[in-house]
Every structure is written in structure tokens, then in C-alpha cells.
Design an enzyme around this catalytic site. Structure first.
Site, short mmCIF file in Angstrom:
data_model
loop_
_atom_site.label_atom_id
_atom_site.label_comp_id
_atom_site.label_asym_id
_atom_site.label_seq_id
_atom_site.Cartn_x
_atom_site.Cartn_y
_atom_site.Cartn_z
N THR A 221 0.85 -1.20 0.00
CA THR A 221 0.00 0.00 0.00
C THR A 221 0.88 1.24 0.00
O THR A 221 1.89 1.31 0.70
CB THR A 221 -0.95 0.02 1.20
OG1 THR A 221 -1.88 -1.07 1.07
CG2 THR A 221 -1.75 1.31 1.26
N PHE B 83 1.13 5.17 0.85
CA PHE B 83 0.55 6.21 1.70
C PHE B 83 1.19 7.55 1.33
O PHE B 83 2.33 7.60 0.86
CB PHE B 83 0.82 5.92 3.18
CG PHE B 83 0.22 4.63 3.66
CD1 PHE B 83 -1.03 4.61 4.27
CD2 PHE B 83 0.90 3.42 3.51
CE1 PHE B 83 -1.58 3.41 4.72
CE2 PHE B 83 0.35 2.23 3.95
CZ PHE B 83 -0.90 2.23 4.56
#
Length: 278
Positions: free
Chosen positions: A177, A179
Site C-alpha cells: 500500500t 501512503f
């Protein structure tokens, strides 16, 4: 740590505690700053905009499930800038305080269910999959309810004293992921940067091609382009683009100046280092 020596920093993040966003923030800023969990992505932006936090950390996309649409939508109305990016490898675990064969329902965030879709089909095809707001909330519910388990990270298991029954159950071994760190100002050039922008094009034939052509001609590499509905007019879209280089680089400046000739608006979301480890 160096920033914390100068002043007491507050970092807002998508909470509650022990979420993947919290873990990404801890990896970036360390343990010597104050962390302020927020109930949703809009509140993270709001905390930074109103000065209640110095920086915010929000998810922007997952390598398996794609973009986090809410984050992109909030950028449309925010004047905050991207200061840095964080890439975090996500390891989703099956956690519970009951034996595996007693599991009747599994709690987790919708994106996590998407990341573990094949594994769930093979191992828990008969279980109820219940979506909740965060993996931390999933762990909390699994710690209280009979027959319940959760898909969450190691930190969530530790907080709610749950056992890890199986590690790393995501379908892709490279599940990551991305960010973003947001703040009042963008980052100065480092020599190895990327710039994120958003823009809208005129509603006419070839408008998008004309808008993007300067990047190809000037050899400014475009690493990503995605669209989102404008929510202002039916079938009208905004485009989010990542390009290599800093907003102060001459080629990037020229490309953006030419882009503006073909767009209804252009917004610079920020320039920041390409390096993104936690």
C-alpha cells in the site's frame, strides 16, 4: 527524530490505533512524536488544515485493489500539499482467540477482503465476511464475539491480545500500500523526485491527447494517470497524474505551462522524494 527535537510534532492519521496507516506513520516519523488518530480521511486533512496536526498520513492506493478513491476526492477541495510517500508491504493475518475450525464469521476492511479474495474462497467459503471501518475495529470485534475472527496486521493482534492463526494470507506476495504524507508545504528538490498533479480537460475531441502531448515531447516521464468523476457535472472527469521530476525542474515547468492551455484547471498536489521506505 530531528524534526521532533526542534518542536513537538503531531501526526494525524486514519485511525484508530494499530491500523496499517498508523504503522506507516510510525515507520516514517518514529516513536518520539505525538500521533492523533482520526475517524476518516477527511478529518486527517481537516486536522492538518486547521493546525491541529503538523502532518497527516493517508492511504492512496494498493498494489492489488487499486486507488483509495476517498483520498483522491478530498484532494479536489484541499489546499494541502504532498510532502512524501510511504510504501508499506501489507501482511494480512488470520487472527482469533478460538481454533480455526470454530470460525463462523470474519471481520475486516473491504480492501483487505479484496486482497485476500482467493485465500478466503479456498479456506472459508462458508464463513460470513463482515466489512468494518478498519482492521483494528475488526480485531476488536473478533476479541469480543463468539465464533469470530479477523483479517488484520500483527499490531492489531497485539493490541487486542489475539493469536495469529495463519500469517500472510493475502493473495499476492508483493501486496503493498502506498501512503501519502500531507502538510502545508511541498518538499524542496532532492534530485530524485516525483510530482503529482490533477487537472480537468475541455469537453471536446482530442482534449486529453492534447493535454498530455507536451509530457511526451519534452521527455517528462508520466508514471501514472487515473480518472475520477468530478461530482460537479455528469460524465465530467478529473485526472490524477504522477510525473518524474520536481515542480521547479525546467522541463516539468514547461510541460505544466503547456498543459494549462488545454485544461479547465490544473492543480499541483506536491513534489516529493521518489524514495519511500518506512
Amino acid at each position: 527524530a530531528s524534526l521532533a527535537l526542534e518542536k513537538s510534532l503531531t501526526i494525524a492519521y486514519l485511525g484508530p490505533a494499530a491500523t496499517w496507516t498508523h504503522q506507516a506513520a510510525r515507520g516514517k516519523f518514529g516513536a518520539s512524536v505525538k500521533y492523533s488518530p482520526q475517524s476518516n480521511i477527511s478529518e486527517v486533512f481537516n486536522a492538518v488544515a486547521r493546525g491541529r496536526a503538523d502532518y497527516g498520513v493517508v492511504p492512496i492506493e494498493n498494489s492489488t485493489e487499486g486507488a483509495v478513491s476517498h483520498t483522491r476526492d478530498v484532494f479536489m477541495d484541499s489546499e494541502l500539499k504532498i510532502c512524501a510517500q510511504i510504501l508499506l508491504k501489507i501482511e494480512n493475518n488470520l487472527i482469533a482467540n478460538i481454533p480455526r475450525q470454530q470460525i463462523r464469521k470474519i471481520y475486516s476492511h473491504p480492501q483487505v477482503f479484496g486482497q485476500c479474495r482467493q485465500w478466503l474462497r479456498q479456506n472459508f467459503s462458508g464463513a460470513d465476511l463482515i466489512e468494518v471501518s478498519s482492521t483494528t475495529r475488526a480485531a476488536e470485534l473478533a476479541s469480543k464475539e463468539k465464533g469470530a475472527a479477523a483479517l488484520a496486521g500483527r499490531m492489531a493482534a497485539e493490541v487486542y491480545k489475539l493469536r495469529i492463526l495463519q500469517r500472510s494470507v493475502q493473495d499476492s506476495p508483493n501486496n503493498t500500500t502506498r501512503f501519502l504524507v500531507i502538510g502545508q508545504n511541498t518538499c524542496p528538490p532532492t534530485g530524485d523526485d516525483k510530482t503529482s498533479i490533477m487537472f480537468g480537460v475541455q469537453d471536446k475531441t482530442g482534449a486529453l491527447f492534447s493535454a498530455l502531448e507536451p509530457f511526451e515531447r519534452l521527455k517528462v516521464n508520466m508514471s501514472k494517470i487515473e480518472s475520477r468523476p468530478s461530482k460537479q457535472k455528469a460524465w465530467e472527469y478529473f485526472f490524477f497524474v504522477d510525473v518524474d521530476g520536481h515542480i521547479t525542474d525546467k522541463k516539468v515547468v514547461r510541460a505544466l505551462n503547456e498543459l494549462k492551455k488545454h485544461c479547465t484547471f490544473v492543480k499541483i498536489l506536491g513534489s516529493y522524494p521518489r524514495s519511500a521506505g518506512t
